[in-house]
Design a protein around this motif. Sequence first.
Motif, PDB file in Angstrom:
ATOM      1  N   GLU A 112       0.833  -1.208   0.000  1.00 43.31           N
ATOM      2  CA  GLU A 112       0.000   0.000   0.000  1.00 43.31           C
ATOM      3  C   GLU A 112       0.870   1.261   0.000  1.00 43.31           C
ATOM      4  O   GLU A 112       0.523   2.275  -0.627  1.00 43.31           O
ATOM      5  CB  GLU A 112      -0.970  -0.010   1.182  1.00 43.31           C
ATOM      6  CG  GLU A 112      -0.301  -0.016   2.537  1.00 43.31           C
ATOM      7  CD  GLU A 112      -1.273  -0.319   3.664  1.00 43.31           C
ATOM      8  OE1 GLU A 112      -1.013   0.150   4.789  1.00 43.31           O
ATOM      9  OE2 GLU A 112      -2.281  -1.030   3.427  1.00 43.31           O
ATOM     10  N   LYS A 166      -5.988   2.917   3.920  1.00 39.76           N
ATOM     11  CA  LYS A 166      -7.131   2.042   3.666  1.00 39.76           C
ATOM     12  C   LYS A 166      -7.569   2.141   2.213  1.00 39.76           C
ATOM     13  O   LYS A 166      -7.883   1.129   1.570  1.00 39.76           O
ATOM     14  CB  LYS A 166      -8.283   2.414   4.603  1.00 39.76           C
ATOM     15  CG  LYS A 166      -9.497   1.517   4.464  1.00 39.76           C
ATOM     16  CD  LYS A 166     -10.567   1.893   5.475  1.00 39.76           C
ATOM     17  CE  LYS A 166     -11.789   0.979   5.350  1.00 39.76           C
ATOM     18  NZ  LYS A 166     -12.849   1.349   6.326  1.00 39.76           N
ATOM     19  N   ARG A 167      -7.571   3.362   1.677  1.00 33.11           N
ATOM     20  CA  ARG A 167      -7.968   3.546   0.280  1.00 33.11           C
ATOM     21  C   ARG A 167      -6.948   2.913  -0.662  1.00 33.11           C
ATOM     22  O   ARG A 167      -7.311   2.227  -1.621  1.00 33.11           O
ATOM     23  CB  ARG A 167      -8.098   5.040  -0.024  1.00 33.11           C
ATOM     24  CG  ARG A 167      -8.643   5.309  -1.418  1.00 33.11           C
ATOM     25  CD  ARG A 167      -8.756   6.790  -1.698  1.00 33.11           C
ATOM     26  NE  ARG A 167      -9.132   7.026  -3.082  1.00 33.11           N
ATOM     27  CZ  ARG A 167      -8.778   8.072  -3.783  1.00 33.11           C
ATOM     28  NH1 ARG A 167      -8.022   9.019  -3.221  1.00 33.11           N
ATOM     29  NH2 ARG A 167      -9.157   8.210  -5.034  1.00 33.11           N
ATOM     30  N   ARG A 183      -4.906   0.473  -0.020  1.00 36.67           N
ATOM     31  CA  ARG A 183      -4.998  -0.975   0.124  1.00 36.67           C
ATOM     32  C   ARG A 183      -6.186  -1.527  -0.644  1.00 36.67           C
ATOM     33  O   ARG A 183      -6.079  -2.559  -1.330  1.00 36.67           O
ATOM     34  CB  ARG A 183      -5.092  -1.346   1.611  1.00 36.67           C
ATOM     35  CG  ARG A 183      -5.109  -2.836   1.867  1.00 36.67           C
ATOM     36  CD  ARG A 183      -4.791  -3.145   3.328  1.00 36.67           C
ATOM     37  NE  ARG A 183      -5.794  -2.612   4.252  1.00 36.67           N
ATOM     38  CZ  ARG A 183      -5.579  -1.604   5.079  1.00 36.67           C
ATOM     39  NH1 ARG A 183      -4.419  -0.969   5.102  1.00 36.67           N
ATOM     40  NH2 ARG A 183      -6.536  -1.194   5.902  1.00 36.67           N
ATOM     41  N   ALA A 184      -7.318  -0.838  -0.578  1.00 34.15           N
ATOM     42  CA  ALA A 184      -8.515  -1.302  -1.282  1.00 34.15           C
ATOM     43  C   ALA A 184      -8.299  -1.289  -2.797  1.00 34.15           C
ATOM     44  O   ALA A 184      -8.702  -2.224  -3.507  1.00 34.15           O
ATOM     45  CB  ALA A 184      -9.715  -0.431  -0.909  1.00 34.15           C
ATOM     46  N   ILE A 185      -7.642  -0.249  -3.315  1.00 37.63           N
ATOM     47  CA  ILE A 185      -7.428  -0.128  -4.766  1.00 37.63           C
ATOM     48  C   ILE A 185      -6.492  -1.221  -5.269  1.00 37.63           C
ATOM     49  O   ILE A 185      -6.788  -1.905  -6.256  1.00 37.63           O
ATOM     50  CB  ILE A 185      -6.867   1.267  -5.114  1.00 37.63           C
ATOM     51  CG1 ILE A 185      -7.911   2.345  -4.839  1.00 37.63           C
ATOM     52  CG2 ILE A 185      -6.426   1.316  -6.582  1.00 37.63           C
ATOM     53  CD1 ILE A 185      -7.384   3.760  -4.992  1.00 37.63           C
ATOM     54  N   GLU A 226      -5.557  -4.088  -3.821  1.00 34.73           N
ATOM     55  CA  GLU A 226      -6.065  -5.450  -3.626  1.00 34.73           C
ATOM     56  C   GLU A 226      -7.160  -5.775  -4.635  1.00 34.73           C
ATOM     57  O   GLU A 226      -7.238  -6.901  -5.139  1.00 34.73           O
ATOM     58  CB  GLU A 226      -6.562  -5.636  -2.195  1.00 34.73           C
ATOM     59  CG  GLU A 226      -5.441  -5.681  -1.165  1.00 34.73           C
ATOM     60  CD  GLU A 226      -5.940  -5.892   0.250  1.00 34.73           C
ATOM     61  OE1 GLU A 226      -7.185  -5.938   0.442  1.00 34.73           O
ATOM     62  OE2 GLU A 226      -5.107  -6.010   1.173  1.00 34.73           O
ATOM     63  N   ALA A 227      -8.013  -4.785  -4.946  1.00 33.79           N
ATOM     64  CA  ALA A 227      -9.054  -5.003  -5.953  1.00 33.79           C
ATOM     65  C   ALA A 227      -8.430  -5.254  -7.329  1.00 33.79           C
ATOM     66  O   ALA A 227      -8.908  -6.102  -8.108  1.00 33.79           O
ATOM     67  CB  ALA A 227      -9.990  -3.798  -6.010  1.00 33.79           C
ATOM     68  N   ASP A 234      -6.970  -8.703  -7.412  1.00 36.36           N
ATOM     69  CA  ASP A 234      -8.071  -9.659  -7.572  1.00 36.36           C
ATOM     70  C   ASP A 234      -8.510  -9.749  -9.024  1.00 36.36           C
ATOM     71  O   ASP A 234      -8.815 -10.835  -9.531  1.00 36.36           O
ATOM     72  CB  ASP A 234      -9.264  -9.256  -6.710  1.00 36.36           C
ATOM     73  CG  ASP A 234      -9.017  -9.445  -5.218  1.00 36.36           C
ATOM     74  OD1 ASP A 234      -8.096 -10.210  -4.865  1.00 36.36           O
ATOM     75  OD2 ASP A 234      -9.739  -8.824  -4.416  1.00 36.36           O
ATOM     76  N   SER A 276      -1.671  -9.198   0.510  1.00 35.92           N
ATOM     77  CA  SER A 276      -2.348  -8.144   1.254  1.00 35.92           C
ATOM     78  C   SER A 276      -1.595  -6.838   1.056  1.00 35.92           C
ATOM     79  O   SER A 276      -0.366  -6.828   0.916  1.00 35.92           O
ATOM     80  CB  SER A 276      -2.391  -8.491   2.751  1.00 35.92           C
ATOM     81  OG  SER A 276      -2.735  -7.348   3.523  1.00 35.92           O
TER      82      SER A 276
END
Length: 501
Positions: free
Chosen positions: A118, A135-136, A138-140, A142-143, A146, A155
């Motif tokens: 991240e 958090k943002r 990490r979300a971007i 990881e998505a 995926d 992670s």
Amino acid sequence: MNQMDSVASGESRAGPAAPESAPLIALTHIDVTFGVVRALKQADFAFRTGECVAIAGHNGAGKSTLMSVLSGARRATAGWVEAGDKRFERGYDAETARALGVRCVFQELSLCPNLTIEENMHAVHPQLKGFGWRKRARAIIEAQLDAIFPGHRLSGKDLVGNLSLSQQQMVEIARCFARVDTPVKLVILDEPTSSLDKYTAEQLLAFVRKSAAEGITTVLITHMLNEMLRCADRVMVMRDGGVIATLPVEGLTKDAIIRAMGQFIEGDLTPRERAAAGASTQDAYQWTVGPGQQTTIDAPRGSIVGFAGLAGQGQTDVLNAIYASARGRHSRGRVAYVAGDRRSDGIFPDWTIAQNFDIRSLYDRTRGSWLNAASLRELFDTWARRLDIRGAAAGANILSLSGGNQQKVLFGRALASDADLILMDDPMRGVDIGTKLEIYRLLQDEAARGRTFIWYTTENDELFYCDKTYVFRSGRVTRELNASECTEEALLAASFEEPVR
């Protein structure tokens, strides 16, 4: 039919945009010079929206240099870049390219090993700031992981330095495709599958085709001809700094690409004929390595033994253990290692090309003395010709060479040594097809003279040149395949088997 099957059959391929449509971005009369070396010579190409363009060419042909211009990382000596109604004769830089939606994964990874995934996102996307940016980010990422590599098990909190080379490559690719503030319109992937196993590479190729259907243009630099034929709409062929041909993929063959590159090699190798002759099993290396001392590796002298399986399953760890054991067993150290991660494990970046080559051969054990400069230069010149090392003089810094030519130096260093055991950790990263075929011949010739090779590769086709192959999972061997058993189906099945207990 699953996603990867549809890529293999070509059913998911989106046709390229109509030729008459305006290009997304165009390079015109691009020249780049480094002192007296002219790396690019009047290079021209126009990229269309929603297509995949593969770039073929020998090491040092100018592929990466041209993409450095397109990404804004390097300024052209002459020529211009056009995007829409804008023409950039000067001032086209990385910031300009990024604003146009151009992203690039270079051959040498650019992640910071002391940062988390991240945090590496933040390094290239500084607009990720303020409360909750981790958090943002990490979300971007990881998505995006995926979307490209389902089942990756990474992670955003993972420290990059703790990841395998293959995992780092996955992170770099996902970071490149990730959208934060500006749209992603054109992605340059320079040897993106060189560190990936076949399964993960298939995931990436499937995503590239999906992205093309959604309007994203991808430029794929690869020496793997199967990837070009399965994924690209057009193949740009470069030779000696210029674009010499643009070939539509429909009806295109591997031989046609190789001939266009000017690297056609007559005849085919027949690895199983050499394997059928057999190496003596009475005179063999043997190691018991791995977790709990569970893995026994036998390598008959004069044989080529392959390591296979999904990336990160312990193959490199076993190679390293064998190297340490062999060094301890042979007081004269008659073992050499060709690293796959050349930047961290292979080259000395502050040294010249010749110095990087000479380091293994400085001491002449047969005479018990140091070699003189003339002998070393003769040795280097011989192997430079055999491996077609091109792009800079022997006294130039090693980093002045393309990645593939750097890898050739590492090969020459091992083969020119007195080592009778040579270990190779996925060593063909970035090496052009013509040189690969020549190296395959060299390996077989050297094995016939009694040298032993242990070869980890993520390219299953290369395992067909081995006398036998050990397939790994979770640090242990799942299956041992002889040459006649080593098929694509058997390799894939063994890669997912439980290890032998």
